[in-house]
Design an enzyme around this catalytic site. Structure first.
Site, PDB file in Angstrom:
ATOM      1  N   GLU A  71       0.848  -1.188   0.000  1.00 19.32           N
ATOM      2  CA  GLU A  71       0.000   0.000   0.000  1.00 19.32           C
ATOM      3  C   GLU A  71       0.884   1.238   0.000  1.00 19.32           C
ATOM      4  O   GLU A  71       1.816   1.344   0.798  1.00 19.32           O
ATOM      5  CB  GLU A  71      -0.919  -0.003   1.219  1.00 19.32           C
ATOM      6  N   ASP A  98       5.706   1.505  -3.706  1.00 16.29           N
ATOM      7  CA  ASP A  98       5.089   1.547  -5.025  1.00 16.29           C
ATOM      8  C   ASP A  98       5.239   0.199  -5.717  1.00 16.29           C
ATOM      9  O   ASP A  98       6.341  -0.340  -5.824  1.00 16.29           O
ATOM     10  CB  ASP A  98       5.753   2.639  -5.870  1.00 16.29           C
ATOM     11  N   ASP A 120      -6.792   1.244  -9.543  1.00 24.42           N
ATOM     12  CA  ASP A 120      -7.115   2.476 -10.277  1.00 24.42           C
ATOM     13  C   ASP A 120      -7.203   2.129 -11.761  1.00 24.42           C
ATOM     14  O   ASP A 120      -6.263   1.573 -12.329  1.00 24.42           O
ATOM     15  CB  ASP A 120      -6.007   3.511 -10.039  1.00 24.42           C
ATOM     16  N   THR A 196     -13.689  -6.795  -0.552  1.00 23.18           N
ATOM     17  CA  THR A 196     -12.931  -5.611  -0.157  1.00 23.18           C
ATOM     18  C   THR A 196     -13.929  -4.534   0.258  1.00 23.18           C
ATOM     19  O   THR A 196     -15.141  -4.683   0.071  1.00 23.18           O
ATOM     20  CB  THR A 196     -12.076  -5.076  -1.328  1.00 23.18           C
TER      21      THR A 196
END
Length: 217
Positions: A71, A98, A120, A196
């Site tokens: 994360e 990352d 994303d 989630t």
């Protein structure tokens, strides 16, 4: 989605370096063996864990497996850490970093399952290389996954799902499971599914959840 900064979460992360690895140096091998109570257990990794509902639930359900939550946001990492400490999950580690450097985080052929949940979508064409199912990411996943390992992907975004199907297919991956409405599959699949935070939110609104499982040849 970026979370509002929570000072308590930042402080908690800083206080627990044994549980949270922050901004690891890609040139230095991570000593996972000494970060887990039993490193012989299978290793499963989630990229973009958010507040951690999915990964902490798995860690609690399967104490015989090790988990790593990757994360980028410190606040999110702190929220995951709070749950880890409350539930005493010694089989869960958090990596604040990352995912572009994931091939340097894990040894070759060391990961059993890799989870991509509600990533994303980066819908603009010029941002294609940032999508976690872009071919460059797939190359890295292939490096760290065991020959018997596989990738699991879920999203509510039909565009990202279509793109991911095409990208994985073009990369030569083999699909083991594909669903365009995960929550209305057979009872066994629905029962085994771990939600989630985003999944619960979108599904409760009646949005279909897309999912796939795939492995490298």
């Amino acid at each position: 989605m970026r979370l509002r900064n929570k000072p308590w979460a930042v402080k908690l992360v800083d206080e627990h370096p044994e549980s949270v690895l922050q901004d690891p140096n890609p040139e230095v091998k991570i000593d996972w063996e000494n970060r887990f109570a039993d490193f012989s257990r299978p290793l499963e990794v989630e990229i973009g864990s958010g507040k951690g509902q999915f990964i902490t639930t798995l860690a609690q359900q399967h104490p015989d497996r090790n988990y790593v939550a990757i994360e980028l946001q410190t606040t999110a990492a702190g929220i995951i850490l709070r749950t880890k400490l409350e539930k005493k999950l010694d089989n869960l580690q958090i990596l604040r970093g990352d995912a572009i450097s994931i091939a340097s985080f894990f040894a070759e052929n060391s990961v059993d399952v890799l989870y991509l949940n509600f990533s994303d979508p980066w819908p603009k064409t010029r941002h294609e290389k940032r999508r976690l199912t872009y071919k460059d990411f797939l190359k890295n996943y292939q490096t760290i996954l065991k020959p018997t390992g596989h990738l699991e992907f879920k999203t509510d975004n039909s565009g990202l799902f279509s793109y991911s199907l095409m990208s994985l297919n073009n990369f030569g991956m083999v699909f083991d499971f594909v669903s365009v409405d995960l929550h209305h599959e057979n009872e066994e699949i629905v029962t085994k599914n771990v939600e989630t935070e985003y999944e619960h939110k979108f599904a409760s609104k009646g949005n279909p959840i897309y999912a796939l499982h795939a492995h490298f040849k």
